[in-house]
Design an enzyme around this catalytic site. Structure first.
Site, PDB file in Angstrom:
ATOM      1  N   ASP A 142       9.531  10.340 -44.917  1.00 45.57           N
ATOM      2  CA  ASP A 142      10.051   9.562 -46.037  1.00 45.57           C
ATOM      3  C   ASP A 142       9.526   8.136 -46.045  1.00 45.57           C
ATOM      4  OD1 ASP A 142      11.599  11.584 -47.148  1.00 45.57           O
ATOM      5  OD2 ASP A 142      13.179  11.261 -45.672  1.00 45.57           O
ATOM      6  N   GLU A 178      17.318  19.259 -55.295  1.00 39.48           N
ATOM      7  CA  GLU A 178      16.771  19.133 -53.949  1.00 39.48           C
ATOM      8  C   GLU A 178      17.548  17.992 -53.312  1.00 39.48           C
ATOM      9  OE1 GLU A 178      14.038  20.618 -51.143  1.00 39.48           O
ATOM     10  OE2 GLU A 178      14.706  21.382 -53.067  1.00 39.48           O
TER      11      GLU A 178
END
EC number: 4.2.1.20
Length: 271
Positions: free
Chosen positions: A60, A49
């Site tokens: 994030d 990924e």
């Protein structure tokens, strides 16, 4: 897309789950990024990924934001990321490669052009973190046109309608969110999510990989546990990116630690 099907078939035959590491492309530099990815694969990663660094990554936490900043400091652009991807695919023809993206990067040169580039370099799937399912139609249509699996996030509070939609339109795998919030190894994933996995399976969704807060082998075991009710694998990002961050000045030690981490996490997928 077929690479995911092959992978899950092979793992099922061996009674193993998938271990999928996440890293930012180009972190801490394009050359070192390739070394890191080769190391992850050699240590037992079942699929990759990969992030393309973005300046405003909403989903994030600080660890992965810092990885993007290191990549930017090394002059990494989306174009360079695609060169790295092409090189990975050339070296590793069978491993599934997924991108974890933000919509702005997909829009930049046009949605169709983006998926065409993905297909050219051998990317298997794309997950766009800031596009909710309700707004995904143009992205998933372009993805399927180019043979790319559209990946959808299944949140812990998904209702039945959303589960059906994800099952109907997702390909490759389903990203099962351990919890709400931003990424980060310090925020442990909450278990169990077995009822979601059961429902996804009932609706014939692509296999579930659990991500967010997966940072130790015990969590991998837990996400795969409960026999047939468990997820098909686990994705770990922040814990891996932390190893990179701590060892930027000592690349040999970095690769040793990454090897150890991935080996232990992969071992936890074997029943």
């Amino acid at each position: 897309m077929e690479r995911y099907q092959q992978l899950f078939k092979q793992l099922a035959a061996k009674k193993e789950g998938a271990f999928v590491p996440f890293v930012q492309l180009g972190d801490p530099s394009p050359a070192m990024s390739l070394n890191i990815i080769d190391t992850l694969i050699a240590a037992g990663a079942d699929a990759l990924e990969l992030g393309i660094p973005f300046s405003d990554p909403l989903a994030d936490g600080p660890t992965i934001q810092n990885a993007a900043l290191r990549a930017f400091a090394a002059g990494v652009t989306p174009g360079i990321c695609f060169e790295i991807l092409a090189e990975i695919r050339q070296k590793h023809p069978t491993i599934p490669i997924g991108l974890l993206m933000y919509a702005n990067l997909v829009f930049h040169n046009g949605i169709d052009h983006f998926y065409q580039r993905c297909a050219e370099v051998g990317v298997d799937s794309v997950l766009i973190a800031d596009v909710p399912f309700e707004e995904s139609a143009p992205f998933r249509a372009a993805a399927l046109r180019h043979g790319i699996a559209p990946i959808f996030i299944c949140p812990p509070n998904a209702d039945d309608d959303l589960l059906r939609e994800i099952a109907s339109h997702g390909r490759g795998y389903t990203y099962l969110l351990s919890r709400a919030g931003v990424t980060g190894a310090e925020n442990h994933g909450q278990l169990p999510l077995n009822h979601l996995v059961d429902k996804l399976r009932e609706y014939n969704a692509a296999p579930a990989l659990q991500g967010f807060g997966i940072s130790e082998p015990a969590q991998v075991k837990a996400s795969l546990a409960a026999g047939a009710a468990g997820a098909a694998g686990a994705i770990s990002g922040s814990a891996i990116v932390k190893i990179i961050e701590k060892n930027v000045a000592q690349p040999v030690e970095m690769l040793v630690q990454l090897t150890r981490f991935v080996t232990e996490m992969k071992a936890a997928t074997r029943s």
